[in-house]
Design a protein around this motif. Structure first.
Motif, mmCIF file in Angstrom:
data_model
loop_
_atom_site.group_PDB
_atom_site.id
_atom_site.type_symbol
_atom_site.label_atom_id
_atom_site.label_comp_id
_atom_site.label_asym_id
_atom_site.label_seq_id
_atom_site.Cartn_x
_atom_site.Cartn_y
_atom_site.Cartn_z
ATOM 1 N N UNK A 7 -38.826 51.368 -18.613
ATOM 2 C CA UNK A 7 -38.778 52.545 -18.005
ATOM 3 C C UNK A 7 -38.068 52.432 -16.741
ATOM 4 N N UNK A 8 -38.537 51.292 -15.965
ATOM 5 C CA UNK A 8 -37.807 51.096 -14.593
ATOM 6 C C UNK A 8 -36.509 50.610 -14.676
ATOM 7 N N UNK A 18 -45.743 56.349 -10.046
ATOM 8 C CA UNK A 18 -46.218 57.912 -10.554
ATOM 9 C C UNK A 18 -45.147 58.367 -11.899
ATOM 10 N N UNK A 19 -43.904 58.146 -11.744
ATOM 11 C CA UNK A 19 -42.788 58.618 -12.612
ATOM 12 C C UNK A 19 -43.030 57.602 -13.887
ATOM 13 N N UNK A 20 -43.163 56.494 -13.815
ATOM 14 C CA UNK A 20 -43.548 55.536 -14.751
ATOM 15 C C UNK A 20 -44.842 55.954 -15.893
ATOM 16 N N UNK A 21 -45.709 56.036 -14.948
ATOM 17 C CA UNK A 21 -46.936 56.443 -15.364
ATOM 18 C C UNK A 21 -46.906 57.694 -16.291
ATOM 19 N N UNK A 22 -46.021 58.670 -15.938
ATOM 20 C CA UNK A 22 -45.743 60.029 -16.712
ATOM 21 C C UNK A 22 -45.166 59.696 -18.102
ATOM 22 N N UNK A 25 -47.522 57.929 -20.329
ATOM 23 C CA UNK A 25 -48.507 58.732 -20.988
ATOM 24 C C UNK A 25 -47.476 59.826 -22.148
ATOM 25 N N UNK A 26 -46.304 59.957 -21.673
ATOM 26 C CA UNK A 26 -45.636 60.808 -22.766
ATOM 27 C C UNK A 26 -45.604 60.027 -24.097
ATOM 28 N N UNK A 27 -45.613 58.604 -24.002
ATOM 29 C CA UNK A 27 -45.358 57.800 -25.139
ATOM 30 C C UNK A 27 -46.758 57.468 -25.562
ATOM 31 N N UNK A 28 -47.760 58.175 -25.193
ATOM 32 C CA UNK A 28 -49.048 57.938 -25.823
ATOM 33 C C UNK A 28 -49.785 56.780 -25.127
ATOM 34 N N UNK A 29 -49.452 56.261 -24.340
ATOM 35 C CA UNK A 29 -50.021 54.880 -23.545
ATOM 36 C C UNK A 29 -51.119 55.351 -22.463
ATOM 37 N N UNK A 30 -52.338 54.835 -22.698
ATOM 38 C CA UNK A 30 -53.315 55.349 -21.859
ATOM 39 C C UNK A 30 -53.794 54.349 -20.863
#
Length: 196
Positions: A7-8, A18-22, A25-30
């Motif tokens: 993603x980076x 924050x953006x990479x975390x979003x 999460x969109x890909x289902x990673x918790x």
């Protein structure tokens, strides 16, 4: 780490935790944003910082128009207050100037113009697009800095003809037009810098 790095890299090195975390999460990673930040720190992945700027607290009022907006950046309805500004971008063929008009209610760019020269036509064309797209029924406050383009007689005549009320930042005070400044910082950081 592989997903974070993917993603980076895809963001051109502009995304922070924050953006990479979003995206994760969109890909289902918790995972938490703090965990993402820690992994990025450990692997020396830093978001690209925007342009540094000197801030001046004071500033003289405008000669053309007062600061009517007065940093009230959250109107309750669309087409109540717009902000406008100019920036430059570097391209492979030289510099281009970009003028935008942003509706403060939605934070949406409602008008823009790009040219090789930074004259009154640049800002008038951006404002023309905003008026054409939005077709406001009532008066609209249009806030800008004290640049010569915004003080030109042609620009002010266009404003008057379309029932647009001018408002201007105090001289040298970027906080008075913070929304437009913030948009350009993001625009340069996330779009133009990674293309050069």
């Amino acid at each position: 780490m592989k997903r974070i790095k993917a993603f980076y890299v895809a963001s051109g090195g502009t995304y922070g935790s924050p953006w990479i975390h979003r995206d994760l999460r969109d890909e289902g990673e918790s995972c938490s944003v703090h965990r993402v930040a820690k992994i990025m720190r450990e692997n020396k992945l830093k978001a690209q910082i925007g342009y540094k700027r000197r801030y001046i607290k004071g500033g003289k009022p405008g000669k053309i128009a007062d600061n009517i907006l007065d940093r009230q950046f959250n109107p309750k309805a669309p087409n109540h207050a717009w902000v406008s500004d100019i920036t430059y971008i570097r391209t492979h063929e030289g510099f281009l100037y970009v003028a935008t008009v942003i509706d403060l209610f939605s934070r949406r760019v409602v008008g823009w113009s790009m040219d090789k020269t930074m004259d009154r036509h640049l800002v008038i064309n951006a404002l023309l697009m905003a008026v054409w797209q939005r077709n406001p029924k009532n008066e609209v406050l249009v806030h800008s800095d004290q640049g010569s383009q915004y003080a030109s007689s042609d620009y002010l005549a266009f404003m008057n003809e379309h029932r647009l009320i001018p408002s201007m930042s105090r001289r040298g005070n970027c906080h008075d037009n913070a929304v437009a400044e913030s948009f350009f910082a993001t625009f340069k950081k996330r779009v133009t810098k990674r293309k050069i």
